[in-house]
Write an enzyme that holds these catalytic residues in place. Structure first.
Site, PDB file in Angstrom:
ATOM      1  N   ASP A  24       6.138  10.372  -3.116  1.00 29.67           N
ATOM      2  CA  ASP A  24       6.303   8.849  -3.497  1.00 29.67           C
ATOM      3  C   ASP A  24       7.817   8.522  -2.852  1.00 29.67           C
ATOM      4  OD1 ASP A  24       6.371   6.045  -4.213  1.00 29.67           O
ATOM      5  OD2 ASP A  24       6.954   6.496  -6.263  1.00 29.67           O
ATOM      6  N   ASP A  26      10.306   5.067  -3.417  1.00 27.52           N
ATOM      7  CA  ASP A  26      10.932   4.322  -4.499  1.00 27.52           C
ATOM      8  C   ASP A  26      10.935   5.041  -5.816  1.00 27.52           C
ATOM      9  OD1 ASP A  26      12.212   1.681  -3.035  1.00 27.52           O
ATOM     10  OD2 ASP A  26      10.300   1.910  -2.289  1.00 27.52           O
ATOM     11  N   ASP A 197       6.786   8.038  -9.558  1.00 22.22           N
ATOM     12  CA  ASP A 197       7.259   7.572 -10.723  1.00 22.22           C
ATOM     13  C   ASP A 197       6.759   6.459 -11.637  1.00 22.22           C
ATOM     14  OD1 ASP A 197       8.030   5.673  -8.683  1.00 22.22           O
ATOM     15  OD2 ASP A 197       9.461   4.839 -10.135  1.00 22.22           O
TER      16      ASP A 197
END
Length: 250
Positions: A24, A26, A197
């Site tokens: 991922d 961000d 996240d």
């Protein structure tokens, strides 16, 4: 201290001979910022990704909710596969983007709602997002609006995220992107490793766990992943260790 959310341990060192790595962006590779356009991309990031991709024989891909053009801008030195818009568009997969009807009208509605409510509107190449970080009391109202919008524009579906809600093309998903990538060279036959996240990453973390690999949850929160690292700085250090690099210095 015991972690109430499942994942407690740091991940093992990457096995560059057998792992396929999916990252991922961000909140994983870069820290979350108050605005999507306010992120700080470490100077060495693209170089580390390139070096790691070489060690993995090319089996490294970025899988993000960001629009593909933004990813290409922020990671301009990295030329490996990228998946943007939660799986709706890609580079290196030779797949056409998912482009439902009504995109412009949908974006206009979300932009108008954001302006009326004092929210941050994020246009995306194949959807749009509403960020309520500055007005958390509007979470329920914002999510309800997005749900109604998805009913009016059936080619899109709601995607919840950290302090945000998005409308993405129906059928796009990060776990679906992993399934497609792992059927292709150079990912096929390798152990899938996914790091992310957000709640948007949980299907991909669960997919990696269910298909002989593992997930790495970045930060706090309930997760399907077996492993956890505290923040993007720890992820970047973990990646740098895999290429035998010095400690991350920014």
């Amino acid at each position: 201290m015991s972690d109430p959310f499942g994942a407690e341990e740091a991940p093992p060192a990457l096995d560059t001979a057998q792992d396929a790595l999916f990252l991922d962006f961000d909140g994983c590779l870069v820290e979350i910022a108050p605005r999507p356009d306010a992120i700080i991309v470490p100077e060495r990031l693209s170089a580390v990704l390139c070096a790691l991709a070489e060690r993995l024989d090319g089996a490294l891909a970025i899988v993000s909710g960001r629009s593909l053009p933004e990813l290409e801008t922020y990671l301009s030195g990295f030329d490996g596969p990228m998946v943007g818009s939660h799986g709706a568009e890609s580079r290196g997969l030779e797949e056409p983007p998912l482009r439902p009807e009504g995109l412009a009208a949908l974006q206009a509605e979300l932009a108008g709602f954001a302006a009326d409510k004092g929210l941050l509107y994020e246009p995306k190449s194949l959807g749009a997002g509403l960020h309520y970080r500055a007005r958390p009391e509007l979470q329920a109202e914002t999510e309800a609006f997005a749900t109604r919008a998805a009913r009016r524009f059936p080619g899109f579906e709601v995607q919840l995220a950290k302090m945000a809600v998005e409308l993405r093309p129906r059928g796009a998903s990060k776990d679906g992107a992993l399934a497609r990538l792992t059927r292709r060279a150079p990912f096929a036959g390798r152990r899938p490793v996914y790091a992310g996240d957000d709640v948007t990453d949980e299907p991909a973390l669960a997919w990696a766990e269910a298909h002989g690999g593992y997930g790495v949850k970045v930060g706090a929160g309930a997760t399907a992943a077996r492993f956890r690292l505290a923040d993007p700085a720890e992820i970047r250090a973990w990646l740098t260790t895999a290429i035998g690099g010095d400690a991350w210095d920014g």
